[in-house]
Design an enzyme around this catalytic site. Structure first.
Site, PDB file in Angstrom:
ATOM      1  N   HIS E  15      31.996  37.733  41.987  1.00  0.00           N
ATOM      2  CA  HIS E  15      31.420  36.417  42.222  1.00  0.00           C
ATOM      3  C   HIS E  15      31.482  36.075  43.708  1.00  0.00           C
ATOM      4  O   HIS E  15      31.993  36.832  44.531  1.00  0.00           O
ATOM      5  CB  HIS E  15      32.098  35.322  41.377  1.00  0.00           C
ATOM      6  CG  HIS E  15      33.388  34.778  41.912  1.00  0.00           C
ATOM      7  ND1 HIS E  15      33.804  33.493  41.656  1.00  0.00           N
ATOM      8  CD2 HIS E  15      34.350  35.346  42.689  1.00  0.00           C
ATOM      9  CE1 HIS E  15      34.964  33.294  42.238  1.00  0.00           C
ATOM     10  NE2 HIS E  15      35.317  34.384  42.866  1.00  0.00           N
ATOM     11  N   CYS E  34      35.978  33.382  50.359  1.00  0.00           N
ATOM     12  CA  CYS E  34      35.386  33.434  49.013  1.00  0.00           C
ATOM     13  C   CYS E  34      33.868  33.365  49.062  1.00  0.00           C
ATOM     14  O   CYS E  34      33.192  33.551  48.053  1.00  0.00           O
ATOM     15  CB  CYS E  34      35.916  32.293  48.137  1.00  0.00           C
ATOM     16  SG  CYS E  34      37.700  32.384  47.893  1.00  0.00           S
ATOM     17  N   HIS E  40      32.973  39.345  46.068  1.00  0.00           N
ATOM     18  CA  HIS E  40      34.264  39.986  45.815  1.00  0.00           C
ATOM     19  C   HIS E  40      34.459  39.866  44.298  1.00  0.00           C
ATOM     20  O   HIS E  40      33.492  39.546  43.597  1.00  0.00           O
ATOM     21  CB  HIS E  40      35.383  39.314  46.620  1.00  0.00           C
ATOM     22  CG  HIS E  40      35.633  37.892  46.253  1.00  0.00           C
ATOM     23  ND1 HIS E  40      34.773  36.869  46.615  1.00  0.00           N
ATOM     24  CD2 HIS E  40      36.613  37.315  45.525  1.00  0.00           C
ATOM     25  CE1 HIS E  40      35.237  35.733  46.135  1.00  0.00           C
ATOM     26  NE2 HIS E  40      36.349  35.966  45.456  1.00  0.00           N
ATOM     27  N   HIS E  42      37.258  39.768  40.505  1.00  0.00           N
ATOM     28  CA  HIS E  42      38.542  39.481  39.863  1.00  0.00           C
ATOM     29  C   HIS E  42      38.621  40.120  38.478  1.00  0.00           C
ATOM     30  O   HIS E  42      37.599  40.348  37.830  1.00  0.00           O
ATOM     31  CB  HIS E  42      38.730  37.964  39.689  1.00  0.00           C
ATOM     32  CG  HIS E  42      38.760  37.193  40.960  1.00  0.00           C
ATOM     33  ND1 HIS E  42      39.800  37.264  41.847  1.00  0.00           N
ATOM     34  CD2 HIS E  42      37.860  36.341  41.524  1.00  0.00           C
ATOM     35  CE1 HIS E  42      39.554  36.476  42.889  1.00  0.00           C
ATOM     36  NE2 HIS E  42      38.379  35.912  42.721  1.00  0.00           N
ATOM     37  N   ASP E  80      31.672  40.370  31.205  1.00  0.00           N
ATOM     38  CA  ASP E  80      32.421  41.550  31.657  1.00  0.00           C
ATOM     39  C   ASP E  80      31.532  42.530  32.429  1.00  0.00           C
ATOM     40  O   ASP E  80      30.435  42.855  31.987  1.00  0.00           O
ATOM     41  CB  ASP E  80      33.051  42.261  30.450  1.00  0.00           C
ATOM     42  CG  ASP E  80      34.012  43.344  30.891  1.00  0.00           C
ATOM     43  OD1 ASP E  80      34.736  43.142  31.882  1.00  0.00           O
ATOM     44  OD2 ASP E  80      34.034  44.412  30.241  1.00  0.00           O
ATOM     45  N   HIS E  81      32.062  42.999  33.562  1.00  0.00           N
ATOM     46  CA  HIS E  81      31.341  43.942  34.428  1.00  0.00           C
ATOM     47  C   HIS E  81      30.008  43.352  34.890  1.00  0.00           C
ATOM     48  O   HIS E  81      29.037  44.081  35.098  1.00  0.00           O
ATOM     49  CB  HIS E  81      31.162  45.304  33.748  1.00  0.00           C
ATOM     50  CG  HIS E  81      32.414  46.142  33.811  1.00  0.00           C
ATOM     51  ND1 HIS E  81      33.500  45.882  33.019  1.00  0.00           N
ATOM     52  CD2 HIS E  81      32.765  47.198  34.595  1.00  0.00           C
ATOM     53  CE1 HIS E  81      34.460  46.760  33.290  1.00  0.00           C
ATOM     54  NE2 HIS E  81      34.044  47.556  34.243  1.00  0.00           N
ATOM     55  N   GLU E 125      42.193  33.290  37.454  1.00  0.00           N
ATOM     56  CA  GLU E 125      41.323  34.005  38.396  1.00  0.00           C
ATOM     57  C   GLU E 125      42.131  35.141  39.028  1.00  0.00           C
ATOM     58  O   GLU E 125      41.616  36.227  39.269  1.00  0.00           O
ATOM     59  CB  GLU E 125      40.824  33.043  39.473  1.00  0.00           C
ATOM     60  CG  GLU E 125      39.705  33.611  40.299  1.00  0.00           C
ATOM     61  CD  GLU E 125      39.084  32.563  41.207  1.00  0.00           C
ATOM     62  OE1 GLU E 125      38.054  31.984  40.824  1.00  0.00           O
ATOM     63  OE2 GLU E 125      39.640  32.297  42.290  1.00  0.00           O
TER      64      GLU E 125
END
Lengths: 136, 136, 136, 136, 136, 136
Positions: E15, E34, E40, E42, E80-81, E125
């Site tokens: 994100h 950010c 980047h 998480h 996810d992913h 996060e």
């Protein structure tokens, strides 16, 4: 370049430490409350580690998805929500100590991992007690 | 078949990094805020690992209950809720770094574990800093 | 829309449970081994939670970077690698139980968080013992 | 006396498993959802371990503060809040698998640790998947 | 008798904190690193909690298997992913802060849980930063 | 000033989800693999929280040592290394779901905690599934 890839998995099972060929008194003396004839149980946490060359093409020692699937099919499906002493063939005549469970897991996985790679199994019986087996 | 049995334990203690034979300035330079003369402290987490043959009769390398009791009697009772520098004999003339505490723990446990077994001590000073000692 | 933002932090400190106005016997009776005159210590883990409206522009209740900096400046720098009883003003006449440390932390942070937001402090003295204080 | 000092650190990064010299179909076949062209990401957890003699004077193998600073300067500042494929030079032509990231970290740190000490890197891509590299 | 049933799940995503309607300078000022345009990521950890009456017949507030399947189908498969900003419809015009992601998850799950039950979402996060949303 | 004191404990037990008054088919349909007639098991983690006024004299809501001893005597000794369905009186006619176990624990502890204090029980059946009960 050699590296180790590790994958965590888990299964929940009942067991009892007990030898059929010992008296109840001897089982009690050696295994204490772990010998409860009605069983007790654990959330077993498992770490399977595979060591080998990093493949230059893929950057993988082993695709962790493939490793996770092997563990799921051969270990989790065989042991999860089972009574190890009653439901699992390997423990019909083998005391399901953490050491012996780790050996059984290693023996089940070893033929499934290519022979140029090393295999290690770490099995947590509780967050405070765990064993390691490398096939030595 | 050789396996490793590991047991986690913990103790809470105060300490200070400091050498009596150094000036306060040198202690300050090398040990920084760990040299606070009024001490600071940690929840030490300890993992003791014993490697040896799996006994065919019991399925144990070592009965983890016995290992837990040895750690409780010889390490936890000696170190828990203590000031390592002031209350613990071994650190009267030994700087209680994580490395040195691990060596002291290993030296205390080594005679209590049968000599055909290997011993390893991992000591977490914080969740992010830890040391390993195997008697090498 | 109201949400809660939580931030974990930690500090390592020595302390002793003890009241100056009680006899050593009474301190011993009530506080047991926590009354060791030479101190013991902990890795304190701290969770600070701020509850309020989600700002429509930023999507933040509070910028967690700002919250982390407040905790670092006002709590970690004041308590880390300190002896709470000796080095920290707030505990000169206040027994540094986990409850009282949580109250002191809450009182230090409350004026720094805007008054339309709620504040909660959770303090772990060990991984198994912790306290919660919300200013009630 | 030889001991190992370990330090945990972490960085958050985006990545994609992908080889420029393979077709999209082959990338898809081998790397599956990890090949999302828009990237995904992880909170990488890193454990760096240094093995060597315990210095008799200081009681340190290596001052863990110095080790933490090396990791911060050379790894965290280089990788944290970055897109590994796009922003990090080492992965311009190297697939950022966990194995390859661990090798890159080891290669960056090796010249910074004195040559009489051994170096090991453990990299957690997720809490369930991790790799270990020792420069072998 | 009312109880709360909680289930942990996780997803890995990329994100970037960023508002299209702000200048790059303002995004940089407010969101700092950010706001990396290359993203980047998480390992998000999610805890979904459902509060209601314990069913007298089953002993369940909600069958945790059903809850786990709802989370898997509606949250894990959607996030996810993925790159939250690019791949996920809900964040096309909504800044994917932890607060906003928690609200989106709550809004997706709320119609799937019977209306006599309360719903709470906790989203980590990182292991040190997390948010809680209850639909208030 | 009111605060909450929390204590973690754990016990290992076998159980089976099952109602005697239902057919095997209905038990199978509703409880799935949790209905294995040979039992399975868990490492249950328990968090007991007591909320009340901080005593001005001691700085305690409740002495955590006393709380730990109550949990040990009344819960751990009753449940640890037991088969909940077979060995524990409370589950002779009560399905040992996590919800029901939490209620039983709360009911056992409630008379032991002074009535001006609130009591909450959190019970982890696995690291990913847990329940909360406050006597409501």
């Amino acid at each position: 370049m050699r590296a180790t890839v590790s994958r965590k998995a888990h299964f929940n099972a009942a067991h009892r430490l007990y030898r059929k060929d010992w008296s109840m008194d001897k089982n009690e003396l050696i295994f204490g409350k772990c010998n409860n004839p009605n069983f007790h149980g654990h959330n077993y946490e498992l770490i399977v580690s595979v060591t080998g060359e990093i493949d230059k093409e893929t950057g993988f020692v082993i695709d962790v998805k493939i490793l996770a699937d092997l563990i799921k099919e051969h270990i989790e499906e065989a042991f999860d929500h089972k009574n190890l002493n009653v439901d699992v063939e390997e423990f019909q005549d083998l005391n399901p100590t953490a050491e012996n469970i780790a050996v059984v897991i290693w023996n089940k996985l070893r033929p499934l991992i290519s022979s140029d790679k090393e295999l290690e199994v770490v099995l947590y019986e509780t967050p405070r007690n765990f064993v390691t087996y490398k096939g030595e």
